[in-house]
Design a protein around this motif. Structure first.
Motif, PDB file in Angstrom:
ATOM      1  N   THR A  95       0.853  -1.185   0.000  1.00  0.00           N
ATOM      2  CA  THR A  95       0.000   0.000   0.000  1.00  0.00           C
ATOM      3  C   THR A  95       0.886   1.231   0.000  1.00  0.00           C
ATOM      4  N   SER A  96       0.606   2.181  -0.896  1.00  0.00           N
ATOM      5  CA  SER A  96       1.350   3.439  -0.964  1.00  0.00           C
ATOM      6  C   SER A  96       0.376   4.603  -0.976  1.00  0.00           C
ATOM      7  N   ILE A  97       0.739   5.676  -0.259  1.00  0.00           N
ATOM      8  CA  ILE A  97      -0.108   6.867  -0.163  1.00  0.00           C
ATOM      9  C   ILE A  97       0.764   8.114  -0.272  1.00  0.00           C
ATOM     10  N   VAL A  98       0.402   9.017  -1.168  1.00  0.00           N
ATOM     11  CA  VAL A  98       0.984  10.360  -1.206  1.00  0.00           C
ATOM     12  C   VAL A  98      -0.134  11.333  -0.867  1.00  0.00           C
ATOM     13  N   ALA A  99       0.133  12.246   0.069  1.00  0.00           N
ATOM     14  CA  ALA A  99      -0.927  13.136   0.541  1.00  0.00           C
ATOM     15  C   ALA A  99      -0.379  14.530   0.836  1.00  0.00           C
ATOM     16  N   ILE A 100      -1.303  15.488   0.920  1.00  0.00           N
ATOM     17  CA  ILE A 100      -0.978  16.829   1.395  1.00  0.00           C
ATOM     18  C   ILE A 100      -1.317  16.875   2.881  1.00  0.00           C
ATOM     19  N   ASP A 101      -0.346  17.253   3.716  1.00  0.00           N
ATOM     20  CA  ASP A 101      -0.612  17.275   5.148  1.00  0.00           C
ATOM     21  C   ASP A 101      -1.305  18.575   5.554  1.00  0.00           C
ATOM     22  N   ASN A 102      -1.546  18.726   6.851  1.00  0.00           N
ATOM     23  CA  ASN A 102      -2.327  19.876   7.328  1.00  0.00           C
ATOM     24  C   ASN A 102      -1.580  21.196   7.237  1.00  0.00           C
ATOM     25  N   LYS A 103      -0.302  21.132   6.848  1.00  0.00           N
ATOM     26  CA  LYS A 103       0.473  22.356   6.645  1.00  0.00           C
ATOM     27  C   LYS A 103       0.727  22.639   5.162  1.00  0.00           C
ATOM     28  N   GLY A 104       0.162  21.794   4.313  1.00  0.00           N
ATOM     29  CA  GLY A 104       0.305  21.999   2.878  1.00  0.00           C
ATOM     30  C   GLY A 104       1.505  21.316   2.253  1.00  0.00           C
TER      31      GLY A 104
ATOM     32  N   ARG B   8       4.306   4.268   2.919  1.00  0.00           N
ATOM     33  CA  ARG B   8       4.099   2.991   2.256  1.00  0.00           C
ATOM     34  C   ARG B   8       4.304   1.814   3.209  1.00  0.00           C
ATOM     35  N   ASN B   9       3.520   0.754   2.969  1.00  0.00           N
ATOM     36  CA  ASN B   9       3.758  -0.560   3.542  1.00  0.00           C
ATOM     37  C   ASN B   9       4.328  -1.442   2.450  1.00  0.00           C
ATOM     38  N   LEU B  10       5.428  -2.133   2.757  1.00  0.00           N
ATOM     39  CA  LEU B  10       5.983  -3.106   1.824  1.00  0.00           C
ATOM     40  C   LEU B  10       5.580  -4.479   2.327  1.00  0.00           C
TER      41      LEU B  10
ATOM     42  N   ILE C 100       9.611   8.064  -4.149  1.00  0.00           N
ATOM     43  CA  ILE C 100       8.930   7.038  -4.941  1.00  0.00           C
ATOM     44  C   ILE C 100       8.726   5.783  -4.106  1.00  0.00           C
ATOM     45  N   SER C 101       7.692   5.044  -4.447  1.00  0.00           N
ATOM     46  CA  SER C 101       7.500   3.694  -3.921  1.00  0.00           C
ATOM     47  C   SER C 101       6.859   2.861  -5.022  1.00  0.00           C
ATOM     48  N   GLY C 102       7.072   1.558  -4.957  1.00  0.00           N
ATOM     49  CA  GLY C 102       6.534   0.656  -5.970  1.00  0.00           C
ATOM     50  C   GLY C 102       5.639  -0.394  -5.352  1.00  0.00           C
ATOM     51  N   ASP C 103       4.497  -0.656  -5.992  1.00  0.00           N
ATOM     52  CA  ASP C 103       3.565  -1.709  -5.577  1.00  0.00           C
ATOM     53  C   ASP C 103       3.427  -2.723  -6.717  1.00  0.00           C
ATOM     54  N   GLU C 104       3.322  -3.962  -6.356  1.00  0.00           N
ATOM     55  CA  GLU C 104       3.263  -5.020  -7.368  1.00  0.00           C
ATOM     56  C   GLU C 104       1.998  -4.932  -8.226  1.00  0.00           C
ATOM     57  N   ARG C 105       2.175  -5.156  -9.520  1.00  0.00           N
ATOM     58  CA  ARG C 105       1.053  -5.224 -10.461  1.00  0.00           C
ATOM     59  C   ARG C 105       1.135  -6.559 -11.188  1.00  0.00           C
ATOM     60  N   ASN C 106       0.167  -7.411 -10.956  1.00  0.00           N
ATOM     61  CA  ASN C 106       0.169  -8.759 -11.519  1.00  0.00           C
ATOM     62  C   ASN C 106      -0.683  -8.796 -12.786  1.00  0.00           C
ATOM     63  N   LYS C 107      -0.018  -8.635 -13.915  1.00  0.00           N
ATOM     64  CA  LYS C 107      -0.699  -8.650 -15.200  1.00  0.00           C
ATOM     65  C   LYS C 107       0.109  -9.471 -16.195  1.00  0.00           C
ATOM     66  N   GLY C 108      -0.591 -10.177 -17.088  1.00  0.00           N
ATOM     67  CA  GLY C 108       0.085 -10.914 -18.141  1.00  0.00           C
ATOM     68  C   GLY C 108       0.661 -12.233 -17.675  1.00  0.00           C
TER      69      GLY C 108
ATOM     70  N   THR D 293     -10.795  11.962  -6.924  1.00  0.00           N
ATOM     71  CA  THR D 293     -12.027  12.459  -6.308  1.00  0.00           C
ATOM     72  C   THR D 293     -11.747  13.094  -4.948  1.00  0.00           C
ATOM     73  N   HIS D 294     -10.640  12.686  -4.318  1.00  0.00           N
ATOM     74  CA  HIS D 294     -10.306  13.212  -2.994  1.00  0.00           C
ATOM     75  C   HIS D 294      -9.589  14.550  -3.115  1.00  0.00           C
ATOM     76  N   ASN D 295      -8.787  14.698  -4.160  1.00  0.00           N
ATOM     77  CA  ASN D 295      -8.095  15.950  -4.483  1.00  0.00           C
ATOM     78  C   ASN D 295      -6.867  16.226  -3.613  1.00  0.00           C
ATOM     79  N   TRP D 296      -6.715  15.511  -2.475  1.00  0.00           N
ATOM     80  CA  TRP D 296      -5.570  15.796  -1.603  1.00  0.00           C
ATOM     81  C   TRP D 296      -4.725  14.562  -1.283  1.00  0.00           C
ATOM     82  N   PHE D 297      -5.088  13.422  -1.831  1.00  0.00           N
ATOM     83  CA  PHE D 297      -4.234  12.240  -1.664  1.00  0.00           C
ATOM     84  C   PHE D 297      -4.429  11.256  -2.808  1.00  0.00           C
ATOM     85  N   VAL D 298      -3.393  10.452  -3.023  1.00  0.00           N
ATOM     86  CA  VAL D 298      -3.414   9.344  -3.982  1.00  0.00           C
ATOM     87  C   VAL D 298      -3.078   8.083  -3.200  1.00  0.00           C
ATOM     88  N   LEU D 299      -3.886   7.051  -3.362  1.00  0.00           N
ATOM     89  CA  LEU D 299      -3.676   5.795  -2.639  1.00  0.00           C
ATOM     90  C   LEU D 299      -3.721   4.627  -3.609  1.00  0.00           C
ATOM     91  N   GLU D 300      -2.752   3.731  -3.502  1.00  0.00           N
ATOM     92  CA  GLU D 300      -2.695   2.558  -4.374  1.00  0.00           C
ATOM     93  C   GLU D 300      -2.363   1.316  -3.559  1.00  0.00           C
TER      94      GLU D 300
END
Length: 365
Positions: A132-141, A147-149, A196-204, A282-289
């Motif tokens: 799990t990886s998350i990039v966010a804007i904190d309360n100070k901008g 990330r969890n590996l 940066i952080s990387g999360d596994e993508r199982n395709k193909g 849709t959240h506008n202040w974080f990306v989570l994967e």
């Protein structure tokens, strides 16, 4: 079962340092000097770890992912002719690690290609959650990144989890969290530039990974190390990751230093198939994967994405801090028995880089 709205933050606190009597511990940090010849530069790290710990991980990886004698033979062949498949200086770094531990280069190659061997559509045959990886804007901008590996050999990997501070010309080039004997990049921060952080993508198919390797595509985690070496800011990092040819598909999550500099890059073997920027969510202040394409619904038995998004919304932008981001990453099932470490970082504030080795993991989640 998901925590209620009123008790969500408490759930995170209760799980920290209390699972089956064990506590999370800070990862030890070591320095690697890029001005030292590649065959010797990892010695300051290696001398602190017995090779039995690394060999235990390799043995687990072989049993889980190299069940085919053909695949094992290919890995051994790469070890014999490492320069044909692994670009410099990484080939020499692997050779140096093998020499230090007096093991075959093929064994070190297997450890370093573990992701490229396992990242394909297994139809969920492997019993692992992913990351799990998350990039966010904190309360100070400011932009913060957590990330969890998660990986299937978690019990062994926790014992060889380290932070490595790479130096070049006497200055810190970047900091990474990695495993002893692993020269690629899974999690990293370039001061005042990007994370940066990387999360596994199982395709193909696994065959597609093998064919990409024979075409001299980048080993996926070595490509991300090239990004740390050569990209100078958020946009150049996103561009490099999006354009590279790699052996395996991957999700890369990138954070910057300026407002809204956060992106999820969904990669195939020949480049990006989609880039979602923070301002477009849709959240506008974080990306989570986690480990599923953002346009696909995760399977019913894996609600890490739903739980993570819910937790971020409960804390909210106004209360988001580095500590609370760590809390989100400590809520099951985002936090689970395959979680080897949790890292929180901020390129805008290089002093914020903390990795906790998750011996406190929930045993059965």
């Amino acid at each position: 079962m998901k925590c209620s709205l009123l008790t969500l933050a408490l759930c995170a606190i209760l799980f920290i340092d209390t699972i089956h009597g064990k506590a999370a511990i800070p990862a030890k940090r070591y320095k690697v000097d890029l001005d030292v010849p590649a065959t010797r530069r990892w010695q300051p790290v290696l001398q602190n770890f017995d090779k039995s710990k690394l060999l235990a991980v390799i043995d687990t990886l072989v049993k889980q992912y190299l069940k085919s004698e053909v695949i094992f033979a290919l890995a051994e062949d790469v070890g014999k002719y490492v320069e044909k498949y692994i670009p410099q200086p990484y080939a020499d770094e692997m050779r140096g690690i093998a020499q230090f531990y007096n093991v075959s280069v093929g064994e070190i190659v297997i450890a370093n290609l573990a992701y490229d061997i396992s990242a394909w559509n297994t139809d969920r045959l492997q019993p692992l959650f992913g990351c799990t990886s998350i990039v966010a804007i904190d309360n100070k901008g400011s932009i913060i990144h957590g990330r969890n590996l998660d990986y299937g050999a978690a019990d062994d990997l926790r014992d060889i989890t380290v932070e490595v501070e790479f130096h070049n010309s006497g200055k810190t080039a970047f900091v990474t969290t990695t495993y002893v004997g692993y020269v690629g990049i899974l999690t990293a921060q370039k001061p005042n530039a990007f994370t940066i952080s990387g999360d596994e993508r199982n395709k193909g198919l696994l065959l597609e990974n093998i064919l990409a390797a024979l075409k001299k595509h980048w080993p996926t985690m070595l490509m991300s190390r090239e990004v740390m070496m050569k990209a100078h800011d958020f946009e150049s990092a996103v561009s490099m990751i999006a354009k590279a040819d790699t052996i395996s598909p991957m999700y890369f999550i990138v954070g910057g230093t300026k407002p809204y500099e956060g992106a999820l890059i969904v990669r195939d073997r020949s480049g990006a198939v989609n880039i979602t920027r923070m301002e477009d969510t849709t959240h506008n202040w974080f990306v989570l994967e986690t480990n599923y394409d953002p346009w696909d619904k995760p399977p019913s038995d894996d609600d890490r994405r739903e739980t993570g998004v819910y937790a971020m919304e409960v804390f909210g932008h106004g209360r988001m801090t580095v500590e609370n981001l760590y809390g989100v990453l400590t809520i099951p099932p985002v936090f689970n028995s395959d979680t080897t470490y949790t890292t929180v970082m901020s390129a805008a504030d290089p002093s914020v880089y903390r990795t906790m080795v998750r011996y406190d993991h929930p045993k059965y989640v």
